[in-house]
Design a protein around this motif. Structure first.
Motif, PDB file in Angstrom:
ATOM      1  N   LEU A 170       6.364 -28.482  24.197  1.00  0.00           N
ATOM      2  CA  LEU A 170       5.392 -27.960  23.242  1.00  0.00           C
ATOM      3  C   LEU A 170       5.155 -29.001  22.150  1.00  0.00           C
ATOM      4  CD1 LEU A 170       6.906 -24.375  22.791  1.00  0.00           C
ATOM      5  CD2 LEU A 170       5.108 -25.068  24.371  1.00  0.00           C
ATOM      6  N   GLU A 171       4.144 -28.769  21.357  1.00  0.00           N
ATOM      7  CA  GLU A 171       3.885 -29.696  20.251  1.00  0.00           C
ATOM      8  C   GLU A 171       4.906 -29.537  19.128  1.00  0.00           C
ATOM      9  OE1 GLU A 171      -0.161 -29.763  18.943  1.00  0.00           O
ATOM     10  OE2 GLU A 171      -0.918 -29.771  20.994  1.00  0.00           O
ATOM     11  N   SER A 172       5.476 -28.353  18.985  1.00  0.00           N
ATOM     12  CA  SER A 172       6.484 -28.118  17.950  1.00  0.00           C
ATOM     13  C   SER A 172       7.298 -26.877  18.301  1.00  0.00           C
ATOM     14  CB  SER A 172       5.813 -27.932  16.581  1.00  0.00           C
ATOM     15  OG  SER A 172       5.012 -26.764  16.596  1.00  0.00           O
ATOM     16  N   VAL A 173       8.374 -26.668  17.581  1.00  0.00           N
ATOM     17  CA  VAL A 173       9.180 -25.467  17.764  1.00  0.00           C
ATOM     18  C   VAL A 173       8.440 -24.278  17.154  1.00  0.00           C
ATOM     19  CG1 VAL A 173      11.353 -26.742  17.741  1.00  0.00           C
ATOM     20  CG2 VAL A 173      10.497 -25.756  15.621  1.00  0.00           C
ATOM     21  N   ASP A 174       8.765 -23.099  17.641  1.00  0.00           N
ATOM     22  CA  ASP A 174       8.186 -21.872  17.087  1.00  0.00           C
ATOM     23  C   ASP A 174       9.314 -20.849  16.997  1.00  0.00           C
ATOM     24  OD1 ASP A 174       6.849 -19.544  16.430  1.00  0.00           O
ATOM     25  OD2 ASP A 174       5.239 -19.839  17.880  1.00  0.00           O
ATOM     26  N   TYR A 175      10.047 -20.897  15.862  1.00  0.00           N
ATOM     27  CA  TYR A 175      11.188 -20.009  15.685  1.00  0.00           C
ATOM     28  C   TYR A 175      10.790 -18.539  15.653  1.00  0.00           C
ATOM     29  CZ  TYR A 175      14.103 -24.070  14.507  1.00  0.00           C
ATOM     30  OH  TYR A 175      14.796 -25.250  14.528  1.00  0.00           O
ATOM     31  N   GLY A 176       9.640 -18.239  15.082  1.00  0.00           N
ATOM     32  CA  GLY A 176       9.193 -16.849  15.037  1.00  0.00           C
ATOM     33  C   GLY A 176       9.000 -16.276  16.428  1.00  0.00           C
ATOM     34  N   ARG A 177       8.302 -17.016  17.282  1.00  0.00           N
ATOM     35  CA  ARG A 177       8.080 -16.579  18.672  1.00  0.00           C
ATOM     36  C   ARG A 177       9.400 -16.542  19.431  1.00  0.00           C
ATOM     37  NH1 ARG A 177       6.150 -13.483  22.092  1.00  0.00           N
ATOM     38  NH2 ARG A 177       5.421 -14.319  24.055  1.00  0.00           N
ATOM     39  N   ALA A 178      10.238 -17.550  19.230  1.00  0.00           N
ATOM     40  CA  ALA A 178      11.539 -17.580  19.899  1.00  0.00           C
ATOM     41  C   ALA A 178      12.361 -16.350  19.531  1.00  0.00           C
ATOM     42  CB  ALA A 178      12.297 -18.855  19.527  1.00  0.00           C
ATOM     43  N   GLY A 179      12.393 -16.022  18.242  1.00  0.00           N
ATOM     44  CA  GLY A 179      13.161 -14.869  17.791  1.00  0.00           C
ATOM     45  C   GLY A 179      12.678 -13.563  18.395  1.00  0.00           C
ATOM     46  N   GLU A 180      11.372 -13.401  18.488  1.00  0.00           N
ATOM     47  CA  GLU A 180      10.826 -12.181  19.100  1.00  0.00           C
ATOM     48  C   GLU A 180      11.230 -12.080  20.564  1.00  0.00           C
ATOM     49  OE1 GLU A 180       9.435  -9.571  17.724  1.00  0.00           O
ATOM     50  OE2 GLU A 180       9.646 -10.531  15.771  1.00  0.00           O
ATOM     51  N   LEU A 181      11.168 -13.200  21.273  1.00  0.00           N
ATOM     52  CA  LEU A 181      11.561 -13.204  22.686  1.00  0.00           C
ATOM     53  C   LEU A 181      13.059 -12.953  22.843  1.00  0.00           C
ATOM     54  CD1 LEU A 181       9.234 -16.098  23.706  1.00  0.00           C
ATOM     55  CD2 LEU A 181       9.229 -13.825  24.791  1.00  0.00           C
ATOM     56  N   PHE A 182      13.872 -13.527  21.967  1.00  0.00           N
ATOM     57  CA  PHE A 182      15.312 -13.272  22.017  1.00  0.00           C
ATOM     58  C   PHE A 182      15.610 -11.795  21.745  1.00  0.00           C
ATOM     59  CE2 PHE A 182      16.086 -17.927  20.650  1.00  0.00           C
ATOM     60  CZ  PHE A 182      16.072 -18.357  21.970  1.00  0.00           C
ATOM     61  N   LYS A 183      14.881 -11.192  20.805  1.00  0.00           N
ATOM     62  CA  LYS A 183      15.063  -9.759  20.530  1.00  0.00           C
ATOM     63  C   LYS A 183      14.768  -8.921  21.769  1.00  0.00           C
ATOM     64  CE  LYS A 183      14.281  -8.876  15.636  1.00  0.00           C
ATOM     65  NZ  LYS A 183      13.398  -8.221  14.672  1.00  0.00           N
ATOM     66  N   GLN A 184      13.658  -9.252  22.442  1.00  0.00           N
ATOM     67  CA  GLN A 184      13.289  -8.510  23.651  1.00  0.00           C
ATOM     68  C   GLN A 184      14.339  -8.684  24.740  1.00  0.00           C
ATOM     69  OE1 GLN A 184       9.329  -9.730  24.791  1.00  0.00           O
ATOM     70  NE2 GLN A 184       8.505  -9.250  22.771  1.00  0.00           N
ATOM     71  N   ALA A 185      14.781  -9.922  24.950  1.00  0.00           N
ATOM     72  CA  ALA A 185      15.784 -10.193  25.982  1.00  0.00           C
ATOM     73  C   ALA A 185      17.115  -9.515  25.644  1.00  0.00           C
ATOM     74  CB  ALA A 185      15.975 -11.695  26.153  1.00  0.00           C
ATOM     75  N   ALA A 186      17.498  -9.541  24.367  1.00  0.00           N
ATOM     76  CA  ALA A 186      18.737  -8.892  23.944  1.00  0.00           C
ATOM     77  C   ALA A 186      18.657  -7.383  24.175  1.00  0.00           C
ATOM     78  CB  ALA A 186      19.020  -9.196  22.472  1.00  0.00           C
ATOM     79  N   ALA A 187      17.506  -6.799  23.887  1.00  0.00           N
ATOM     80  CA  ALA A 187      17.317  -5.364  24.129  1.00  0.00           C
ATOM     81  C   ALA A 187      17.413  -5.047  25.626  1.00  0.00           C
ATOM     82  CB  ALA A 187      15.970  -4.905  23.578  1.00  0.00           C
ATOM     83  N   GLY A 188      17.082  -6.044  26.450  1.00  0.00           N
ATOM     84  CA  GLY A 188      17.186  -5.891  27.903  1.00  0.00           C
ATOM     85  C   GLY A 188      18.562  -6.222  28.438  1.00  0.00           C
ATOM     86  N   GLY A 189      19.519  -6.489  27.540  1.00  0.00           N
ATOM     87  CA  GLY A 189      20.896  -6.712  27.950  1.00  0.00           C
ATOM     88  C   GLY A 189      21.299  -8.161  28.147  1.00  0.00           C
ATOM     89  N   HIS A 190      20.466  -9.094  27.776  1.00  0.00           N
ATOM     90  CA  HIS A 190      20.797 -10.517  27.959  1.00  0.00           C
ATOM     91  C   HIS A 190      21.757 -10.960  26.860  1.00  0.00           C
ATOM     92  CE1 HIS A 190      20.381 -14.816  28.515  1.00  0.00           C
ATOM     93  NE2 HIS A 190      19.787 -14.565  29.683  1.00  0.00           N
ATOM     94  N   ILE A 191      22.981 -11.292  27.242  1.00  0.00           N
ATOM     95  CA  ILE A 191      24.028 -11.634  26.280  1.00  0.00           C
ATOM     96  C   ILE A 191      23.725 -12.953  25.550  1.00  0.00           C
ATOM     97  CG2 ILE A 191      26.492 -12.127  26.015  1.00  0.00           C
ATOM     98  CD1 ILE A 191      25.671  -9.175  26.725  1.00  0.00           C
ATOM     99  N   GLY A 192      23.256 -13.949  26.280  1.00  0.00           N
ATOM    100  CA  GLY A 192      22.917 -15.229  25.652  1.00  0.00           C
ATOM    101  C   GLY A 192      21.849 -15.074  24.587  1.00  0.00           C
ATOM    102  N   ALA A 193      20.926 -14.154  24.817  1.00  0.00           N
ATOM    103  CA  ALA A 193      19.867 -13.908  23.837  1.00  0.00           C
ATOM    104  C   ALA A 193      20.441 -13.321  22.556  1.00  0.00           C
ATOM    105  CB  ALA A 193      18.805 -12.976  24.423  1.00  0.00           C
ATOM    106  N   LYS A 194      21.455 -12.467  22.688  1.00  0.00           N
ATOM    107  CA  LYS A 194      22.104 -11.923  21.486  1.00  0.00           C
ATOM    108  C   LYS A 194      22.743 -13.046  20.684  1.00  0.00           C
ATOM    109  CE  LYS A 194      22.968  -7.245  23.000  1.00  0.00           C
ATOM    110  NZ  LYS A 194      23.922  -6.152  23.172  1.00  0.00           N
ATOM    111  N   GLY A 195      23.371 -13.978  21.388  1.00  0.00           N
ATOM    112  CA  GLY A 195      23.997 -15.106  20.713  1.00  0.00           C
ATOM    113  C   GLY A 195      22.985 -16.000  20.014  1.00  0.00           C
TER     114      GLY A 195
END
Length: 121
Positions: free
Chosen positions: A36-61
């Motif tokens: 990508l042209e740059s990092v996007d912490y806001g988008r990353a955080g939203e995706l990690f929240k979704q993955a964590a809600a789906g049980g992904h342990i690495g996403a919680k970390g």
């Protein structure tokens, strides 16, 4: 590897099917800025929240790390939330979360400082 193609494939699976591993992978692409042209912490955080809600342990970390460091415009530093998420991921066996949680216990971040003599046994 064509990062744009990989991002699109993960995006399709993450958004269309709620696939937690794809949500996590797409979150990491946004977190690191890979291809990508740059990092996007806001988008990353939203995706990690979704993955964590789906049980992904690495996403919680990863989400815990973002709260611990206060990364991104949408993520205020919240050590209590970080510690709680690290605890969940650590108890599920995530080694990086176990390490980060130990550091938080040692330093008293997000809660009472632990007696390291008790923690090490």
């Amino acid at each position: 590897v064509d990062m744009e193609d990989a991002r699109q494939r993960y995006s399709d699976a993450a958004l269309d099917y709620g696939h937690a591993p794809s949500q996590f992978a797409l979150g990491m692409i946004n977190y690191t800025g890979a291809g990508l042209e740059s990092v996007d912490y806001g988008r990353a955080g939203e995706l990690f929240k979704q993955a964590a809600a789906g049980g992904h342990i690495g996403a919680k970390g990863q989400l815990a790390k973002m709260y611990r460091l206060g990364q991104g415009h949408a993520w205020d530093r919240d050590l209590a939330v970080a510690r709680s998420l690290f605890e969940e991921a650590a108890h599920a066996g995530d080694q990086e979360s176990q390490y980060q949680l130990g550091c938080m216990y040692r330093d008293g971040e997000g809660g009472k400082k632990a007696d390291m003599a008790k923690v090490s046994h």
